[in-house]
Design a protein around this motif. Structure first.
Motif, PDB file in Angstrom:
ATOM      1  N   PHE A  65       0.520  -1.038   0.316  1.00 58.07           N
ATOM      2  CA  PHE A  65      -0.245  -0.448  -0.147  1.00 58.07           C
ATOM      3  C   PHE A  65       0.848   1.681  -0.115  1.00 58.07           C
ATOM      4  CE2 PHE A  65      -2.157   3.581   2.322  1.00 58.07           C
ATOM      5  CZ  PHE A  65      -3.414   3.409   1.368  1.00 58.07           C
ATOM      6  N   VAL A  66       2.028   1.540   1.184  1.00 59.69           N
ATOM      7  CA  VAL A  66       3.131   2.091   1.011  1.00 59.69           C
ATOM      8  C   VAL A  66       4.085   2.615  -0.767  1.00 59.69           C
ATOM      9  CG1 VAL A  66       4.064   3.504   1.863  1.00 59.69           C
ATOM     10  CG2 VAL A  66       2.893   2.178   3.461  1.00 59.69           C
ATOM     11  N   ARG A  67       3.938   1.395  -1.091  1.00 57.31           N
ATOM     12  CA  ARG A  67       4.857   1.543  -2.132  1.00 57.31           C
ATOM     13  C   ARG A  67       4.656   2.017  -3.264  1.00 57.31           C
ATOM     14  NH1 ARG A  67       6.282  -3.674  -2.797  1.00 57.31           N
ATOM     15  NH2 ARG A  67       7.426  -3.768  -0.432  1.00 57.31           N
ATOM     16  N   GLN A  68       3.304   1.797  -3.509  1.00 55.98           N
ATOM     17  CA  GLN A  68       2.580   2.036  -4.686  1.00 55.98           C
ATOM     18  C   GLN A  68       1.773   3.749  -4.333  1.00 55.98           C
ATOM     19  OE1 GLN A  68      -0.383  -0.538  -5.567  1.00 55.98           O
ATOM     20  NE2 GLN A  68       1.089  -2.701  -6.038  1.00 55.98           N
ATOM     21  N   ASN A  69       1.878   3.819  -3.457  1.00 59.41           N
ATOM     22  CA  ASN A  69       0.831   5.438  -2.664  1.00 59.41           C
ATOM     23  C   ASN A  69       1.138   6.634  -1.653  1.00 59.41           C
ATOM     24  OD1 ASN A  69      -1.621   4.390  -4.518  1.00 59.41           O
ATOM     25  ND2 ASN A  69      -1.606   3.161  -2.802  1.00 59.41           N
ATOM     26  N   ASP A  70       2.882   6.475  -2.247  1.00 57.74           N
ATOM     27  CA  ASP A  70       3.415   7.098  -0.928  1.00 57.74           C
ATOM     28  C   ASP A  70       3.088   8.369  -1.540  1.00 57.74           C
ATOM     29  OD1 ASP A  70       5.025   7.783   1.377  1.00 57.74           O
ATOM     30  OD2 ASP A  70       6.987   7.311  -0.176  1.00 57.74           O
ATOM     31  N   SER A  71       2.419   8.768  -0.702  1.00 54.77           N
ATOM     32  CA  SER A  71       2.105  10.298  -1.243  1.00 54.77           C
ATOM     33  C   SER A  71       0.726  10.624   0.154  1.00 54.77           C
ATOM     34  CB  SER A  71       1.111   9.750  -3.007  1.00 54.77           C
ATOM     35  OG  SER A  71      -0.076  11.722  -2.729  1.00 54.77           O
ATOM     36  N   ALA A  72       0.813  11.914   0.610  1.00 58.87           N
ATOM     37  CA  ALA A  72       0.396  12.229   1.930  1.00 58.87           C
ATOM     38  C   ALA A  72      -0.520  13.024   1.470  1.00 58.87           C
ATOM     39  CB  ALA A  72       1.058  13.776   2.419  1.00 58.87           C
ATOM     40  N   THR A  73      -0.750  13.346   0.109  1.00 62.39           N
ATOM     41  CA  THR A  73      -2.087  13.480  -0.399  1.00 62.39           C
ATOM     42  C   THR A  73      -3.389  12.556  -0.464  1.00 62.39           C
ATOM     43  OG1 THR A  73      -1.160  14.878  -1.992  1.00 62.39           O
ATOM     44  CG2 THR A  73      -3.166  14.308  -2.665  1.00 62.39           C
ATOM     45  N   PHE A  74      -2.307  11.349  -1.090  1.00 62.93           N
ATOM     46  CA  PHE A  74      -3.454   9.518  -0.661  1.00 62.93           C
ATOM     47  C   PHE A  74      -3.448   9.911   0.913  1.00 62.93           C
ATOM     48  CE2 PHE A  74      -3.950   5.580  -0.736  1.00 62.93           C
ATOM     49  CZ  PHE A  74      -4.224   5.209  -2.294  1.00 62.93           C
ATOM     50  N   ARG A  75      -2.679   9.765   1.204  1.00 64.11           N
ATOM     51  CA  ARG A  75      -3.058   9.464   2.569  1.00 64.11           C
ATOM     52  C   ARG A  75      -4.463  10.397   3.609  1.00 64.11           C
ATOM     53  NH1 ARG A  75       1.380   6.649   2.678  1.00 64.11           N
ATOM     54  NH2 ARG A  75       2.910   8.210   3.221  1.00 64.11           N
ATOM     55  N   THR A  76      -4.010  12.180   3.135  1.00 66.20           N
ATOM     56  CA  THR A  76      -5.194  12.729   3.649  1.00 66.20           C
ATOM     57  C   THR A  76      -6.204  12.303   3.084  1.00 66.20           C
ATOM     58  OG1 THR A  76      -3.594  14.368   3.355  1.00 66.20           O
ATOM     59  CG2 THR A  76      -5.298  14.973   3.617  1.00 66.20           C
ATOM     60  N   ILE A  77      -6.693  12.095   1.827  1.00 62.80           N
ATOM     61  CA  ILE A  77      -7.576  12.044   0.935  1.00 62.80           C
ATOM     62  C   ILE A  77      -8.415   9.719   1.851  1.00 62.80           C
ATOM     63  CG2 ILE A  77      -9.135  10.734  -1.179  1.00 62.80           C
ATOM     64  CD1 ILE A  77      -7.142  12.545  -2.610  1.00 62.80           C
ATOM     65  N   GLY A  78      -7.706   9.639   1.655  1.00 64.78           N
ATOM     66  CA  GLY A  78      -8.146   8.135   2.466  1.00 64.78           C
ATOM     67  C   GLY A  78      -9.204   8.308   3.871  1.00 64.78           C
ATOM     68  N   ILE A  79      -7.877   9.439   4.779  1.00 66.93           N
ATOM     69  CA  ILE A  79      -8.415   9.630   6.619  1.00 66.93           C
ATOM     70  C   ILE A  79      -9.634  10.636   5.783  1.00 66.93           C
ATOM     71  CG2 ILE A  79      -8.349  11.287   7.954  1.00 66.93           C
ATOM     72  CD1 ILE A  79      -5.158  10.408   8.232  1.00 66.93           C
ATOM     73  N   TYR A  80     -10.035  11.674   5.390  1.00 62.47           N
ATOM     74  CA  TYR A  80     -11.152  12.385   4.699  1.00 62.47           C
ATOM     75  C   TYR A  80     -12.351  11.151   4.686  1.00 62.47           C
ATOM     76  CZ  TYR A  80     -14.387  16.058   3.841  1.00 62.47           C
ATOM     77  OH  TYR A  80     -15.317  16.814   4.114  1.00 62.47           O
ATOM     78  N   LEU A  81     -11.876  10.258   3.669  1.00 61.91           N
ATOM     79  CA  LEU A  81     -13.151   9.683   3.080  1.00 61.91           C
ATOM     80  C   LEU A  81     -13.700   8.686   4.756  1.00 61.91           C
ATOM     81  CD1 LEU A  81     -14.656   8.815   0.244  1.00 61.91           C
ATOM     82  CD2 LEU A  81     -13.163   7.112  -0.034  1.00 61.91           C
ATOM     83  N   PHE A  82     -12.172   7.962   5.226  1.00 59.05           N
ATOM     84  CA  PHE A  82     -12.422   7.163   6.275  1.00 59.05           C
ATOM     85  C   PHE A  82     -13.363   7.929   7.403  1.00 59.05           C
ATOM     86  CE2 PHE A  82     -11.900   5.974  10.284  1.00 59.05           C
ATOM     87  CZ  PHE A  82     -12.666   4.768  10.717  1.00 59.05           C
ATOM     88  N   LEU A  83     -13.392   9.206   7.550  1.00 60.39           N
ATOM     89  CA  LEU A  83     -14.286  10.254   8.932  1.00 60.39           C
ATOM     90  C   LEU A  83     -15.639  10.357   7.721  1.00 60.39           C
ATOM     91  CD1 LEU A  83     -14.206  11.934  10.830  1.00 60.39           C
ATOM     92  CD2 LEU A  83     -13.523  13.483   9.220  1.00 60.39           C
ATOM     93  N   ARG A  84     -15.531  10.252   6.583  1.00 57.03           N
ATOM     94  CA  ARG A  84     -17.087  11.016   6.412  1.00 57.03           C
ATOM     95  C   ARG A  84     -17.836   9.681   6.320  1.00 57.03           C
ATOM     96  NH1 ARG A  84     -18.609  15.798   3.370  1.00 57.03           N
ATOM     97  NH2 ARG A  84     -20.680  14.596   3.433  1.00 57.03           N
ATOM     98  N   THR A  85     -16.501   8.736   5.948  1.00 60.17           N
ATOM     99  CA  THR A  85     -17.873   6.918   5.800  1.00 60.17           C
ATOM    100  C   THR A  85     -18.508   6.821   6.851  1.00 60.17           C
ATOM    101  OG1 THR A  85     -16.145   6.001   3.915  1.00 60.17           O
ATOM    102  CG2 THR A  85     -17.900   4.656   5.130  1.00 60.17           C
ATOM    103  N   ALA A  86     -17.412   6.929   8.068  1.00 58.40           N
ATOM    104  CA  ALA A  86     -17.681   6.727   9.626  1.00 58.40           C
ATOM    105  C   ALA A  86     -19.033   7.561  10.529  1.00 58.40           C
ATOM    106  CB  ALA A  86     -16.838   7.287  10.681  1.00 58.40           C
ATOM    107  N   MET A  87     -19.237   8.855   9.922  1.00 55.63           N
ATOM    108  CA  MET A  87     -20.214   9.733   9.951  1.00 55.63           C
ATOM    109  C   MET A  87     -21.403   9.618   8.599  1.00 55.63           C
ATOM    110  SD  MET A  87     -18.002  13.613   9.861  1.00 55.63           S
ATOM    111  CE  MET A  87     -19.182  14.407   9.244  1.00 55.63           C
ATOM    112  N   CYS A  88     -21.793   8.109   8.410  1.00 52.60           N
ATOM    113  CA  CYS A  88     -22.729   7.511   6.740  1.00 52.60           C
ATOM    114  C   CYS A  88     -22.631   8.812   6.350  1.00 52.60           C
ATOM    115  CB  CYS A  88     -23.817   7.504   8.134  1.00 52.60           C
ATOM    116  SG  CYS A  88     -23.285   6.110   9.169  1.00 52.60           S
ATOM    117  N   SER A  89     -21.759   9.197   5.851  1.00 53.23           N
ATOM    118  CA  SER A  89     -22.452  10.192   5.118  1.00 53.23           C
ATOM    119  C   SER A  89     -21.138  10.165   3.835  1.00 53.23           C
ATOM    120  CB  SER A  89     -21.397  11.957   5.762  1.00 53.23           C
ATOM    121  OG  SER A  89     -21.920  12.829   4.421  1.00 53.23           O
ATOM    122  N   PRO A  90     -21.573   9.488   2.573  1.00 49.58           N
ATOM    123  CA  PRO A  90     -20.851   8.826   1.743  1.00 49.58           C
ATOM    124  C   PRO A  90     -20.359  10.272   1.064  1.00 49.58           C
ATOM    125  CG  PRO A  90     -22.174   6.742   1.627  1.00 49.58           C
ATOM    126  CD  PRO A  90     -22.620   8.421   2.663  1.00 49.58           C
TER     127      PRO A  90
END
Length: 169
Positions: A67-92
């Motif tokens: 996962f890290v090797r293919q996507n060594d990007s702070a942007t990638f992780r930031t988007i993932g974290i934001y998307l996780f937050l929205r999913t956890a809030m039941c808000s795709p």
């Protein structure tokens, strides 16, 4: 940048061993280190930098080297974290909303979302995105507790610095 390290044989102020020792000795700070005076609030910023790096590293550990090797990007992780937050809030969330919230180009967000979809971490639902169950990793409770401990220890150290500064005035 050179960061002072603490040898594991050194004794810490607290009776409790550092939560950071498990992260490796490059994350254990030497209490006696004197950061350069030209850097304002250097100790506080050093502690927060260690926290940011520790949290990022723990996320990398959770999802594996591929996962890290293919996507060594702070942007990638930031988007993932934001998307996780929205999913956890039941808000795709739509790609446009992600781009606006994170102040990123929409094209970049779409590319990163496609990468996450290929890896199975994200799914497209209608015109929105959400994380999949693949985010449920083994030993999740233990991993989250390690992060909480890192945050709490950093908060305690920052609080000590603040009280020390207050009494020095």
């Amino acid at each position: 940048m050179v960061m002072a390290l603490q040898d594991h044989s050194d004794k810490s102020d607290s009776a409790e061993p550092s939560k950071w020792t498990a992260a490796g000795e490059e994350f254990v700070l030497l209490d006696a280190a004197k950061p350069p005076t030209r850097i304002e609030m250097a100790r506080e910023r050093m502690l927060l930098s260690r926290l940011y790096l520790g949290l990022i590293r723990s996320l990398n550990d959770d999802y594996g080297a591929d996962f890290v090797r293919q996507n060594d990007s702070a942007t990638f992780r930031t988007i993932g974290i934001y998307l996780f937050l929205r999913t956890a809030m039941c808000s795709p969330v739509r790609a446009t909303t992600i781009a606006q919230a994170l102040k990123l180009p929409r094209a970049t967000v779409l590319r990163r979302l496609e990468e996450m979809i290929k890896q199975g971490y994200v799914e497209h639902v209608g015109n929105a995105y959400r994380v999949t169950d693949k985010v449920n990793i083994p030993d999740l409770q233990q991993r989250l507790q390690q992060r909480i401990d890192m945050i709490l220890e950093t908060a305690r150290e920052l609080s000590k610095l603040r009280s020390t500064e207050g009494s020095a005035r």
